[in-house]
Write a protein that holds these residues in place. Structure first.
Motif, PDB file in Angstrom:
ATOM      1  N   PHE A  30      36.255  34.520  46.269  1.00 29.47           N
ATOM      2  CA  PHE A  30      35.553  34.444  47.557  1.00 29.47           C
ATOM      3  C   PHE A  30      35.927  35.593  48.484  1.00 29.47           C
ATOM      4  O   PHE A  30      35.521  35.602  49.649  1.00 29.47           O
ATOM      5  CB  PHE A  30      35.848  33.119  48.252  1.00 29.47           C
ATOM      6  N   TYR A  31      36.705  36.554  47.995  1.00 29.04           N
ATOM      7  CA  TYR A  31      37.157  37.674  48.817  1.00 29.04           C
ATOM      8  C   TYR A  31      36.775  38.982  48.158  1.00 29.04           C
ATOM      9  O   TYR A  31      36.496  39.038  46.959  1.00 29.04           O
ATOM     10  CB  TYR A  31      38.683  37.624  49.022  1.00 29.04           C
ATOM     11  N   ARG A  32      36.765  40.048  48.960  1.00 28.41           N
ATOM     12  CA  ARG A  32      36.495  41.388  48.448  1.00 28.41           C
ATOM     13  C   ARG A  32      37.311  42.383  49.256  1.00 28.41           C
ATOM     14  O   ARG A  32      37.470  42.238  50.467  1.00 28.41           O
ATOM     15  CB  ARG A  32      35.017  41.726  48.542  1.00 28.41           C
ATOM     16  N   THR A 253      35.747  45.962  36.077  1.00 28.38           N
ATOM     17  CA  THR A 253      35.589  45.729  37.510  1.00 28.38           C
ATOM     18  C   THR A 253      36.951  45.647  38.180  1.00 28.38           C
ATOM     19  O   THR A 253      37.179  46.202  39.263  1.00 28.38           O
ATOM     20  CB  THR A 253      34.804  44.426  37.748  1.00 28.38           C
ATOM     21  N   MET A 254      37.876  44.953  37.549  1.00 28.50           N
ATOM     22  CA  MET A 254      39.219  44.844  38.085  1.00 28.50           C
ATOM     23  C   MET A 254      39.907  46.204  38.146  1.00 28.50           C
ATOM     24  O   MET A 254      40.628  46.521  39.102  1.00 28.50           O
ATOM     25  CB  MET A 254      40.031  43.882  37.213  1.00 28.50           C
ATOM     26  N   MET A 255      39.677  47.057  37.131  1.00 32.69           N
ATOM     27  CA  MET A 255      40.344  48.360  37.058  1.00 32.69           C
ATOM     28  C   MET A 255      39.641  49.426  37.877  1.00 32.69           C
ATOM     29  O   MET A 255      40.103  50.566  37.937  1.00 32.69           O
ATOM     30  CB  MET A 255      40.429  48.814  35.600  1.00 32.69           C
ATOM     31  N   GLY A 262      37.584  45.479  42.137  1.00 28.31           N
ATOM     32  CA  GLY A 262      38.641  44.682  42.738  1.00 28.31           C
ATOM     33  C   GLY A 262      38.772  43.319  42.099  1.00 28.31           C
ATOM     34  O   GLY A 262      37.955  42.915  41.263  1.00 28.31           O
ATOM     35  N   ASP A 263      39.816  42.611  42.489  1.00 25.28           N
ATOM     36  CA  ASP A 263      40.074  41.315  41.869  1.00 25.28           C
ATOM     37  C   ASP A 263      39.076  40.257  42.295  1.00 25.28           C
ATOM     38  O   ASP A 263      38.854  39.287  41.570  1.00 25.28           O
ATOM     39  CB  ASP A 263      41.496  40.850  42.175  1.00 25.28           C
ATOM     40  N   GLY A 264      38.432  40.410  43.463  1.00 30.36           N
ATOM     41  CA  GLY A 264      37.449  39.425  43.910  1.00 30.36           C
ATOM     42  C   GLY A 264      36.222  39.372  43.004  1.00 30.36           C
ATOM     43  O   GLY A 264      35.915  38.327  42.411  1.00 30.36           O
ATOM     44  N   PRO A 265      35.474  40.488  42.861  1.00 28.48           N
ATOM     45  CA  PRO A 265      34.322  40.487  41.943  1.00 28.48           C
ATOM     46  C   PRO A 265      34.715  40.180  40.501  1.00 28.48           C
ATOM     47  O   PRO A 265      33.984  39.493  39.790  1.00 28.48           O
ATOM     48  CB  PRO A 265      33.769  41.905  42.085  1.00 28.48           C
TER      49      PRO A 265
END
Length: 292
Positions: A30-32, A253-255, A262-265
């Motif tokens: 739920f965060y970005r 996406t994380m990398m 980022g960890d949100g998406p």
């Protein structure tokens, strides 16, 4: 109290290694990360900003996620039945009286699963390489050549890799179920005149339905999480991109290789994958229950 004392170590480890990461992933989805500074180009450090369901909406509306999901579903529709059928056939063979030294064959069939996934993918990538593929060298003697890295073939090249790796693992599931069947049933069937093939069809296969359910459910989850094979093949086939499968999309996406990153998406992609895998597992379980 004694029962709870025995359960507590497992419950603590299960919570920290399984439940807590799931909770953190759901919260993170739920965060970005957004720049904290102002100006045209942002600037400043990245800070996590609550975006609600925005990550989920953007992923669900994007074509890349569904293309990747379509690939793994097509992969699973072909690979899982072939692998489960081969595993059941091997288990029936080892459970029969035809094979001597069962332990050696059982170990041999299981050994591919003991090879680390990345190592196995690298090994098969070498064997698929068009320049020095030993497979095509053998096939070339009879005038055949398989383009293992071609866009329409590479998915099935990966299917061969995963079938080689996991058939022995699923064979052990079936073999354990077969060895749990009371042998009195076989003796009674033989007294009634049943042949070996009849015993297989009428007793053995029906009584391993629960093992089949377990093996297929694990295979569905593994199919949705397909990562090692496409990630390794992508290094020699850049055309596959960073989002060939949903798991590759989540990782890249994380990398930061895919935007938004980022960890949100990435967490949102993972949660969507888990939901789809859960729905597919429930559908299969209900279909098998109805068939029974």
């Amino acid at each position: 109290m004694t029962g709870w004392a025995f359960v507590t170590p497992f419950a603590v480890l299960f919570s920290f290694c399984f439940l807590v990461p799931i909770g953190v992933s759901i919260h993170s989805s739920f965060y970005r990360a957004v720049p904290s500074g102002g100006g045209l180009y942002g600037g400043g450090e990245l800070t996590n900003q609550f975006v609600g369901l925005r990550n989920y909406v953007e992923i669900a509306q994007g074509a890349a996620f569904w293309r990747g999901m379509g690939r793994v579903l097509a992969f699973g529709l072909v690979q899982v039945p072939v692998m489960i059928g081969a595993a059941l056939a091997l288990a029936l063979l080892l459970d029969s009286q035809m094979v001597r030294r069962v332990g050696i064959f059982r170990l041999g069939f299981f050994l591919p699963f003991a090879v680390p996934g990345v190592v196995a993918a690298l090994m098969w990538t070498y064997m698929y390489n068009p320049q020095f593929s030993p497979i095509n060298q053998v096939l070339g003697a009879v005038g055949l050549h398989i383009p293992f890295f071609a866009p329409k073939v590479v998915l099935w090249s990966m299917a061969n890799m995963t079938t080689w790796t996991f058939t022995g693992y699923n064979m052990l599931i079936f073999l354990a179920a077969l060895q749990a069947i009371p042998h009195d049933l076989y003796e009674a069937a033989r007294i009634d005149g049943a042949t070996g093939w009849t015993i297989v069809r009428r007793i053995k296969i029906p009584l391993v339905r629960n093992a089949t359910l377990l093996a297929v459910l694990l295979s569905i989850i593994g199919t949705v999480q397909l990562f090692n094979e496409p990630a390794v093949l992508q290094t020699v086939n850049p055309w596959m991109g960073n989002d060939y499968t949903p798991m590759m999309m989540a990782y890249n996406t994380m990398m930061g290789a895919i935007s938004p990153s980022g960890d949100g998406p990435a967490s949102a992609i993972s949660i969507l994958m888990a939901l789809i895998a859960g729905v597919l597992a429930v559908i299969y379980a209900l279909a098998q229950k109805k068939a029974d």
